[in-house]
Scaffold this motif. Structure first.
Motif, PDB file in Angstrom:
ATOM      1  N   ALA A  24       0.941  -1.069   0.038  1.00 32.63           N
ATOM      2  CA  ALA A  24      -0.016  -0.094  -0.105  1.00 32.63           C
ATOM      3  C   ALA A  24       0.650   1.365  -0.495  1.00 32.63           C
ATOM      4  O   ALA A  24       1.499   1.067   0.613  1.00 32.63           O
ATOM      5  N   LEU A  25       0.291   2.261  -0.620  1.00 28.07           N
ATOM      6  CA  LEU A  25       1.092   4.169  -0.971  1.00 28.07           C
ATOM      7  C   LEU A  25       0.107   3.963   0.714  1.00 28.07           C
ATOM      8  O   LEU A  25      -1.510   5.246   0.408  1.00 28.07           O
ATOM      9  N   MET A  26       0.809   4.139   2.034  1.00 28.38           N
ATOM     10  CA  MET A  26      -0.212   4.999   2.681  1.00 28.38           C
ATOM     11  C   MET A  26      -0.696   6.279   3.007  1.00 28.38           C
ATOM     12  O   MET A  26      -1.424   7.094   3.665  1.00 28.38           O
ATOM     13  N   GLU A  35       4.742   3.848   3.190  1.00 35.11           N
ATOM     14  CA  GLU A  35       4.774   2.132   2.129  1.00 35.11           C
ATOM     15  C   GLU A  35       4.660   1.229   2.925  1.00 35.11           C
ATOM     16  O   GLU A  35       5.140   1.136   3.961  1.00 35.11           O
ATOM     17  N   ARG A  36       3.561   0.231   2.709  1.00 25.66           N
ATOM     18  CA  ARG A  36       3.569  -0.842   3.169  1.00 25.66           C
ATOM     19  C   ARG A  36       3.881  -2.101   2.740  1.00 25.66           C
ATOM     20  O   ARG A  36       3.192  -2.118   1.791  1.00 25.66           O
ATOM     21  N   TYR A  37       5.003  -2.883   2.984  1.00 29.92           N
ATOM     22  CA  TYR A  37       5.753  -4.007   2.207  1.00 29.92           C
ATOM     23  C   TYR A  37       5.516  -5.298   3.100  1.00 29.92           C
ATOM     24  O   TYR A  37       6.295  -5.489   3.845  1.00 29.92           O
ATOM     25  N   TYR A  40       6.222  -4.840   7.099  1.00 33.07           N
ATOM     26  CA  TYR A  40       7.103  -3.828   6.631  1.00 33.07           C
ATOM     27  C   TYR A  40       7.202  -2.372   6.570  1.00 33.07           C
ATOM     28  O   TYR A  40       6.499  -2.213   5.202  1.00 33.07           O
ATOM     29  N   SER A  41       6.665  -1.491   8.121  1.00 37.32           N
ATOM     30  CA  SER A  41       6.266   0.383   6.646  1.00 37.32           C
ATOM     31  C   SER A  41       7.846   0.512   6.686  1.00 37.32           C
ATOM     32  O   SER A  41       8.549   0.703   7.606  1.00 37.32           O
ATOM     33  N   VAL A  42       7.692   1.250   5.516  1.00 35.56           N
ATOM     34  CA  VAL A  42       8.836   1.405   4.620  1.00 35.56           C
ATOM     35  C   VAL A  42       7.940   3.051   4.234  1.00 35.56           C
ATOM     36  O   VAL A  42       7.770   3.876   3.927  1.00 35.56           O
ATOM     37  N   LYS A  62       6.794   5.339  13.168  1.00 32.21           N
ATOM     38  CA  LYS A  62       6.180   4.594  13.213  1.00 32.21           C
ATOM     39  C   LYS A  62       7.695   3.491  11.836  1.00 32.21           C
ATOM     40  O   LYS A  62       6.631   2.307  12.532  1.00 32.21           O
ATOM     41  N   ALA A  63       7.572   4.086  11.326  1.00 36.39           N
ATOM     42  CA  ALA A  63       7.645   3.121  10.079  1.00 36.39           C
ATOM     43  C   ALA A  63       8.910   2.594  10.637  1.00 36.39           C
ATOM     44  O   ALA A  63       9.836   2.631  11.615  1.00 36.39           O
TER      45      ALA A  63
END
Ligand SMILES: C[S@@+](CC[C@H](N)C(=O)[O-])C[C@H]1O[C@@H](n2cnc3c(N)ncnc32)[C@H](O)[C@@H]1O
Length: 300
Positions: A24-26, A35-37, A40-42, A62-63
């Motif tokens: 997701a492109l958060m 983003e979420r992969y 993991y949030s990145v 929080k990433a």
């Protein structure tokens, strides 16, 4: 019978990738994207995001991983909250592949390409019989695996032994080891020149070249110098019943219109149609999108 010049779309299109289970492109803004992969949030640099983020700063903070760039190209370093796994499984439809934090600020695949994967899947499934698909600059192979899963016989070409190794791991993870996929570690131009001489033909070609690259024997690839010749050779490689040629490029100072102009030149006697435009990542809340690359694609 002489075929007509392909009909070139008079307006650009937008191919949109929206998030799916594993991606997701958060949020985006202030020159970065969140983003979420998979798990993991990145946070990664994205200078095009000139707007302000929508999500509160605490969520960004929080990433799990942040890429700190050291220059405007790809260099930089990952900073992690906790040591992540070396690899983790990701999926798009039936295709599985490993996410990993690479030294080049990406995660070993390009999520925005999902809109192209869906298009390729449709083209392969619509082909009468088993199409032969050539994927040049194929990297970790997600597009190759999407085509193989849809029933194509695939030739995957990349200059990097490591990338081919990762692509093969992805094939195993996807349960596609028994499919007709040839993994070729070679300079894309050399391979294509040889295929033209041998008289081999393909029903679909995927061409996603970088701006600069090197073949395994140090052959230099420069998009602006070498793409016209390569596109011409690819046009020669299309079979009489070929279904598609998809050209994607990330380089700055190129455009969808430029890629369409090139295909229209090289495919002048093929008939069919050429669409062109921009590949965009749509933010989770649907409010924004980031233009990621340009495409032109010919279909018969
Ligand atoms: C931007 S990636 C392509 C992304 C890929 N199509 C995808 O969707 O995942 C560029 C790839 O081109 C490969 N490459 C660079 N120069 C090359 C060359 N001369 N011949 C073949 N592959 C090359 C690199 O090893 C790298 O895997």
């Amino acid at each position: 019978m002489t075929k007509l010049h392909p009909a070139v779309a008079d307006k650009p299109g937008v191919m949109r990738t929206t998030g799916w289970g594993d991606y997701a492109l958060m949020d985006s803004g202030n020159g970065r994207k969140l983003e979420r992969y998979g798990p993991y949030s990145v946070v990664r640099p994205e200078p095009q995001c000139l707007w302000a983020p929508k999500l509160p700063a605490e969520i960004w903070e929080k990433a799990d991983a942040v890429f700190d760039p050291t220059d405007e190209e790809d260099a930089g370093r990952w900073r992690f909250k906790a040591q992540p796994r070396d690899t983790w499984p990701m999926a798009w439809g039936d295709v599985r592949y490993k996410g990993r934090f690479t030294a080049f600020r990406h995660l070993a695949f390009f999520p925005e390409q999902a809109a192209n994967w869906a298009w390729l899947d449709g083209k392969v499934r619509a082909f009468k019989g088993q199409p032969r698909v050539l994927n040049l600059f194929g990297y970790t192979g997600v597009a190759s695996l999407v085509c193989a899963a849809a029933g194509a016989a695939v030739t995957h070409v990349d200059a990097s032994k490591k990338a081919i190794g990762w692509a093969r791991e992805n094939a195993t993870l996807s349960g596609l080891d028994d499919r007709p996929i040839r993994w070729i570690c070679e300079d894309a131009r050399r391979y294509v020149q040889r295929e033209v001489r041998r008289g081999n033909r393909y029903d679909g070609i995927i061409l996603d070249p970088p701006k600069y690259g090197r073949g395994p024997d140090g052959e230099i690839w420069k998009l602006f110098e070498n793409l016209p010749e390569l596109a011409g050779l690819c046009a020669e490689l299309l079979s009489d019943t070929a279904s598609f040629l998809l050209l994607n490029a990330y380089a700055e100072r190129i455009s969808g219109a430029a890629l369409a102009g090139l295909l229209s030149d090289k495919l002048a006697d093929r008939g069919g149609a050429i669409e062109w435009g921009e590949l965009a990542l749509t933010q989770d809340d649907g409010t924004r999108e980031i233009g990621m690359s340009f495409y032109a694609r010919w279909t018969s």
